[in-house]
Design an enzyme around this catalytic site. Structure first.
Site, short mmCIF file in Angstrom:
data_model
loop_
_atom_site.label_atom_id
_atom_site.label_comp_id
_atom_site.label_asym_id
_atom_site.label_seq_id
_atom_site.Cartn_x
_atom_site.Cartn_y
_atom_site.Cartn_z
N ASP A 1 26.72 11.33 42.41
CA ASP A 1 28.04 11.97 42.49
C ASP A 1 28.61 11.85 43.69
O ASP A 1 29.92 11.65 44.03
CB ASP A 1 28.10 13.37 41.82
CG ASP A 1 28.36 13.60 40.43
OD1 ASP A 1 27.99 12.59 39.75
OD2 ASP A 1 29.04 14.63 40.01
N ASP B 1 18.57 16.32 52.19
CA ASP B 1 19.61 17.10 52.93
C ASP B 1 20.26 15.91 54.30
O ASP B 1 21.29 16.05 54.12
CB ASP B 1 19.02 18.23 53.52
CG ASP B 1 17.76 18.23 54.42
OD1 ASP B 1 17.07 17.08 54.20
OD2 ASP B 1 17.32 19.08 54.89
N TYR C 1 14.10 17.73 35.41
CA TYR C 1 14.68 17.63 34.11
C TYR C 1 13.63 17.78 32.61
O TYR C 1 14.20 18.47 31.78
CB TYR C 1 15.57 16.32 33.93
CG TYR C 1 16.54 16.30 34.47
CD1 TYR C 1 16.94 16.29 35.92
CD2 TYR C 1 17.83 15.90 33.87
CE1 TYR C 1 18.21 16.34 36.64
CE2 TYR C 1 19.13 15.86 34.71
CZ TYR C 1 19.36 15.83 35.63
OH TYR C 1 20.42 16.09 36.29
N LYS D 1 12.17 14.70 49.53
CA LYS D 1 12.03 16.13 50.46
C LYS D 1 10.64 16.38 50.74
O LYS D 1 9.75 17.43 50.33
CB LYS D 1 12.41 17.46 49.72
CG LYS D 1 12.77 18.77 50.23
CD LYS D 1 14.00 18.78 51.53
CE LYS D 1 13.89 19.92 52.19
NZ LYS D 1 14.86 19.88 53.14
N ASP E 1 20.89 12.55 40.56
CA ASP E 1 21.98 12.95 40.13
C ASP E 1 22.90 13.31 40.86
O ASP E 1 24.04 13.06 40.99
CB ASP E 1 21.72 14.18 39.24
CG ASP E 1 22.55 14.67 38.45
OD1 ASP E 1 23.54 13.84 37.68
OD2 ASP E 1 22.77 15.76 38.23
C1 IPM Z 1 24.51 12.15 34.64
C2 IPM Z 1 25.01 13.38 34.06
C3 IPM Z 1 23.86 13.96 33.24
C4 IPM Z 1 22.56 14.23 34.10
C5 IPM Z 1 23.89 15.16 32.07
C6 IPM Z 1 25.45 15.05 31.44
C7 IPM Z 1 22.70 15.68 31.57
O1 IPM Z 1 25.16 14.32 35.02
O2 IPM Z 1 24.01 11.07 33.93
O3 IPM Z 1 24.46 11.97 35.96
O4 IPM Z 1 22.27 15.09 34.68
O5 IPM Z 1 21.64 13.24 34.16
MN MN Z 2 25.40 13.44 37.00
#
Ligand code: IPM
Ligand code: MN
Length: 372
Positions: free
Chosen positions: A249, A221, A142, A189, A245
């Site tokens: 999710d 993975d 990042y 990884k 990240d």
């Molecule tokens: C998160 C979001 C952020 C990230 C974005 C909005 C930059 O997806 O907080 O998980 O990738 O960290």
């Molecule tokens: Mn995110």
């Protein structure tokens, strides 16, 4: 007690869900006799529209002058669909994390028993899932050097980590594991990436100071697969920025809605609390967004301020609301409760705290503190 809280509602549904968290914090203040001074400031697309900058200097100053930051959401489709945009809302959040030194991002994931059949995963798979992700937040790909050649045909993003960056979050993750079930899984990884091999080396070394914690390793993975096949095997997960990240999710699917997952981003000096969901532009202004992730972020904020009893009370009010099916349409398509109504009801449950059996710690086995 008195606390200053910076409020950065941001884009899309951010302002709507943040308003519910504030409503609950105000109720906490009333009941427990505290005073929260909220100062609102723009960030993201809203800030670009107002000032041309996704993180205006004044916003950063307000955050630095506060005891904690409550963050909404960031992002706007008009930038997502324009790869050539020089200024993007997300830059505001990334710069905020970096400027405040918020290197540890904590994302708790659990399967609420009363929502177990709302998950797309089978109940027997997700039963008893309760883990916390420690995601490194200010390093890695990042923030590494970005390059694009003159012709715009070749691009690269550098993933770089120092021992120091790994070590400091590793200590937090081991301490968290010690307060939970003594298990830490490093996701990496290491069969391919040099940075991952450094993570393994440093985390193994830090682990020698926490002999009671069992440390294991998973390639990302495989971890992505394990999280769906057998999520209850995890206790504390430690991982670098981008893997964190992605798997957080993925983890949000377990609970049945991404609208349930809160997070804390902490550094040595500052702390910020935000739902992990995005700005959900399609839902903006419709009163359908789930405010629970934002309210649970407020729970983590209270814990951070040392207000454990208050955090417990609010967490409990959320739990009761969920158990009574007081949820937004993402969790119950027939629901008559919208964003505001869920916020109202949770604040109301909180006000009646004394009458609620849940508030008697002996009667209810309750979630551990999720924050270091
Ligand atoms: C998160 C979001 C952020 C990230 C974005 C909005 C930059 O997806 O907080 O998980 O990738 O960290
Ligand atoms: Mn995110």
């Amino acid at each position: 007690m008195k606390f200053k809280i910076a409020v950065l509602p941001g884009d899309g549904i951010g302002p709507e869900v943040t308003a519910q968290a504030i409503k609950c914090l105000e109720t906490v203040a009333d009941i427990f006799d505290h005073s929260f001074e909220f100062t609102e400031a723009p960030v993201g697309a809203v800030a670009i529209d107002q000032t041309g900058d996704p993180l205006p200097e004044a916003t950063l100053d307000i955050c630095k002058a506060s005891d904690a930051v409550l963050f909404g959401a960031i992002g706007d489709p008009k930038y997502d669909n324009d790869p050539s945009a020089k200024v993007r809302p997300e830059q505001g959040l990334l710069k905020l994390r970096k400027s405040l030194g918020l290197y540890t991002n904590i994302r708790p994931v659990k399967a609420y028993p009363t929502l177990i059949d709302r998950s797309p995963l089978r109940p027997e798979r997700i039963k008893n899932t309760n883990f916390t992700i420690y995601r490194e937040l200010t390093g890695g790909i990042y923030f590494g050097e970005k390059k694009l050649n003159k012709e715009g045909t070749v691009a690269s993003d550098l993933c770089e980590y120092s021992e120091m960056e790994i070590e400091r979050i590793a200590h937090h993750a081991f301490k968290a594991a010690r307060n939970r079930n003594n298990k830490l899984t490093l996701i990496d990884k290491a069969n391919v990436l040099e940075t991952s091999r450094l993570w393994r080396k440093v985390v193994t070394r830090v682990g020698t100071s926490y002999p009671e914690v069992a440390l294991d390793f998973l390639f990302v993975d495989n971890a992505a697969m394990q999280m769906i096949l057998n999520p209850s095997q995890f206790d504390v997960i430690l991982t670098e920025n981008m893997f964190g990240d992605i798997i957080s999710d993925e983890g949000s699917v377990i609970g049945g809605s991404i609208g349930l997952l809160a997070s804390a981003s902490v550094g040595d000096k500052y702390a910020l609390f935000e739902p992990i969901h995005g700005s959900f532009p399609q839902g903006k202004g419709l009163n359908i967004a789930n405010p629970i992730a934002s309210i649970l972020s407020a729970v983590m904020l209270l814990e951070h301020l040392g207000l454990q009893e208050e955090a417990h009370a609010l967490d409990c009010a959320v739990e009761i609301a969920i158990a009574r099916n007081i949820v937004t349409p993402d969790l119950n398509p027939e629901s008559r409760f919208g964003t505001r109504e869920v916020g109202d009801q949770i604040a109301e449950l909180l006000s009646n705290a004394g009458e609620n059996i849940c508030f008697n710690r002996e009667n209810v086995e309750f979630g551990r503190s999720t924050i270091i």
